[in-house]
Design an enzyme around this catalytic site. Structure first.
Site, PDB file in Angstrom:
ATOM      1  N   GLY A 121       0.793  -1.228   0.000  1.00 31.23           N
ATOM      2  CA  GLY A 121       0.000   0.000   0.000  1.00 31.23           C
ATOM      3  C   GLY A 121       0.822   1.272   0.000  1.00 31.23           C
ATOM      4  CG  HIS A 122       4.285   3.854   1.751  1.00 36.39           C
ATOM      5  ND1 HIS A 122       5.543   4.100   1.262  1.00 36.39           N
ATOM      6  CD2 HIS A 122       3.892   4.996   2.361  1.00 36.39           C
ATOM      7  CE1 HIS A 122       5.923   5.328   1.579  1.00 36.39           C
ATOM      8  NE2 HIS A 122       4.938   5.889   2.250  1.00 36.39           N
ATOM      9  CG  PHE A 123       3.717   5.609  -2.491  1.00 38.40           C
ATOM     10  CD1 PHE A 123       3.032   6.457  -1.614  1.00 38.40           C
ATOM     11  CD2 PHE A 123       5.098   5.735  -2.580  1.00 38.40           C
ATOM     12  CE1 PHE A 123       3.717   7.412  -0.878  1.00 38.40           C
ATOM     13  CE2 PHE A 123       5.780   6.676  -1.825  1.00 38.40           C
ATOM     14  CZ  PHE A 123       5.096   7.522  -0.975  1.00 38.40           C
ATOM     15  CB  VAL A 164       8.922   3.823  -1.478  1.00 41.66           C
ATOM     16  CG1 VAL A 164      10.087   4.562  -0.836  1.00 41.66           C
ATOM     17  CG2 VAL A 164       8.973   3.977  -2.983  1.00 41.66           C
TER      18      VAL A 164
END
Lengths: 171, 84
Positions: A69-71, A76
């Site tokens: 989810g990141h991103f 990252v």
């Protein structure tokens, strides 16, 4: 054919391995005392530690859930987790070392009190980082450190100043 | 050093660590650092370290335990300055 030399070098190789294991294990008790567990343990190994500084490493495994989810479609390592890694190595490991190897460590109470960080280079899935922390002070149960994180190319990933309260409460 | 001067130095140090919802005018001699001025224990340590530098004294763990109010801090500073 055994000319004696080969035998000796094998012996020395074995000795080197044993010595490395001993060195590694000598700081393992600190990692074992950390009040974290997967998926929120961000310390693999402490390489060196003394009264005023600590150096440790961690690999951000590519299968960690947060990369999903990141991103979106662009994994990252989040800055807050780089900060957390710096805090676990730089503050908590050093604090445990300073409080000493005693049984009361099970009553250790900790909390981050301030963080000021700058982020310079991104950390991608699977990267191993190295944290170096220098003590500013440890007084009245407050530990304050200057921390720096480096990637495998020795580039400065992030740096800053972190502080936390560390105390053994056995009431 | 006059009492008034000491009090002003202490007030200036405390002011740095006041949370946003507390004003410098709220600092009274009987103000309790944690209960009235909303200063947490981490910032109280910073106040103590700044006090040490400002007055060239050294405080111990017992001193911090006793330092509940601004008045307590003034009393501890006085004792430490006399012992110097």
């Amino acid at each position: 054919m055994d000319n004696g030399y080969g035998h000796k070098s094998r012996w020395w190789r074995k000795f080197d391995v044993i010595e490395k294991q001993m060195t590694k294990n000598s700081f393992q008790w600190i990692v074992d005392e950390l009040p974290y567990a997967k998926p929120f343990l961000f310390v693999d190994e402490i390489m060196s530690i003394d009264e005023t500084s600590v150096e440790g490493t961690y690999r951000f495994h590519s299968d960690a859930a947060f990369f999903g989810g990141h991103f979106k479609n662009n994994p990252v390592t989040p800055g807050v987790l780089l900060t957390e890694c710096c805090a676990q190595v730089g503050l908590v490991c050093l604090g445990i070392y300073l409080l000493g190897d005693n049984k009361q460590l099970k009553d250790l109470k900790i909390g981050m009190s301030s963080s000021q960080m700058e982020f310079l280079v991104p950390v991608f899935p699977g990267e191993r980082v190295r944290v170096v922390s220098e003590r500013v002070y440890f007084r009245f149960q407050k530990l304050k450190c200057d921390v720096k994180m480096y990637n495998k190319d020795n580039e400065l990933v992030c740096k800053g100043t972190l502080a936390g309260m560390m105390s053994i409460t056995n009431e | 050093m006059q009492e008034e001067e000491k009090y002003q130095i202490l007030k200036d140090i405390i002011n740095i660590y006041l949370p946003e919802d507390v004003n410098i005018a709220d600092i009274q001699e009987d103000s309790h650092f944690m209960n009235n001025l909303n200063i947490n224990s981490a910032n109280l340590v910073d106040i103590i370290l700044d006090v040490e530098d400002a007055f060239d004294i050294r405080l111990e763990n017992d001193d911090m335990d006793q330092m509940q109010t601004v008045n307590d801090a003034m009393a501890i500073i006085d004792i430490k300055l006399k012992d110097k």
